[in-house]
Design a protein around this motif. Structure first.
Motif, mmCIF file in Angstrom:
data_model
loop_
_atom_site.group_PDB
_atom_site.id
_atom_site.type_symbol
_atom_site.label_atom_id
_atom_site.label_comp_id
_atom_site.label_asym_id
_atom_site.label_seq_id
_atom_site.Cartn_x
_atom_site.Cartn_y
_atom_site.Cartn_z
ATOM 1 N N SER A 1 0.828 -1.208 0.000
ATOM 2 C CA SER A 1 0.000 0.000 0.000
ATOM 3 C C SER A 1 0.862 1.257 0.000
ATOM 4 O O SER A 1 0.525 2.249 -0.651
ATOM 5 C CB SER A 1 -0.951 0.001 1.205
ATOM 6 N N TRP B 1 2.248 1.572 -3.534
ATOM 7 C CA TRP B 1 1.226 2.029 -4.466
ATOM 8 C C TRP B 1 0.956 3.520 -4.320
ATOM 9 O O TRP B 1 0.835 4.244 -5.316
ATOM 10 C CB TRP B 1 -0.065 1.240 -4.257
ATOM 11 N N ARG C 1 4.042 5.249 -5.891
ATOM 12 C CA ARG C 1 4.632 4.508 -7.007
ATOM 13 C C ARG C 1 5.287 5.407 -8.039
ATOM 14 O O ARG C 1 6.153 4.958 -8.789
ATOM 15 C CB ARG C 1 3.567 3.629 -7.670
#
Length: 240
Positions: A77, A80, A83
């Protein structure tokens, strides 16, 4: 003088050691509680308290080194949400260290209590309501971690994350594993905190689903505008 961040090998080692210690606390406190009381409520209370306290201390100690993820869901998480700023090399290294650390921690706990390490858990946890509970527990964890960063309060993580996990052990039907690495590690201990190997894939899938839900909730609450560094409270509010 500002110190440079630890190297990736040192951060990876921190994740391995921290995850091993966390799983040793979870499994070891479960074995101890099982030996001292036949009351399931007393055992759960003892295990929840030890797990929350251990997690908070480990986050405070190792957070400055690696971020103290100890959990592939947290690592994924965090990757992400950032990213565009970083590649996946660190995330892969962290996850590998977490999986290895979790198994090591479970085997260490078994050995500390004079049990033969490596006995597979026999407690099946495949019921649908348990998987729902695990998705809810993981979504909440991701929301807490993301929320603290988005509002500029990462320093509260030792208390907030530990407090959430301690509460979720009680309010979710699954007992809030909320961690694919710890789930794998706990399959190596046929004890109060164990999970049968056959239940691990479904639990991991529920945890990944919870991660997606948690990321979605954090986007709804805090917005998706990417800012450099750790945002302060006013920056977090402007993303909504």
């Amino acid at each position: 003088m500002r110190m440079s961040p630890p190297s990736l090998p040192r951060r990876t080692a921190a994740e391995f050691i921290g995850t091993a210690a966390l799983v040793a606390v979870i499994v070891g406190s479960g074995i101890r509680a099982d030996a001292l009381s036949q009351d399931i409520g007393v055992r759960l209370l003892a295990n929840a308290a030890a797990s929350a306290l251990g997690l908070g201390l480990l986050i405070a100690l190792i957070g400055p080194l690696s971020g103290a993820h100890f959990n592939p869901v947290v690592t994924l998480s965090e990757w992400w949400s950032r990213r565009h700023e970083r590649g996946g090399r660190e995330a892969l290294a962290y996850i590998g260290a977490q999986l290895a650390g979790a198994v090591t921690g479970a085997l260490l706990a078994e050995a500390m209590f004079g049990r033969a390490p490596g006995a597979w858990a026999t407690e099946s946890r495949a019921a649908l309501h348990l998987l729902l509970g695990e998705a809810v527990a993981t979504a909440g964890l991701v929301l807490v971690v993301q929320g603290l960063r988005r509002i500029g309060r990462p320093g509260l993580a030792p208390v907030a994350v530990a407090g959430y996990i301690g509460a979720a052990i009680w309010f979710t039907s699954s007992g809030s594993f909320a961690n694919p690495a710890a789930t794998l590690g706990r399959s190596f201990s046929d004890s109060f905190t164990g999970i049968a190997p056959g239940s691990v894939p479904a639990f991991a899938a529920a945890q990944l689903l919870g991660m997606v839900i948690g990321l979605g909730l954090s986007g709804v609450l805090y917005g998706t505008l990417r800012v450099s560094g750790e945002p302060n409270a006013s920056e977090a509010r402007r993303t909504g």
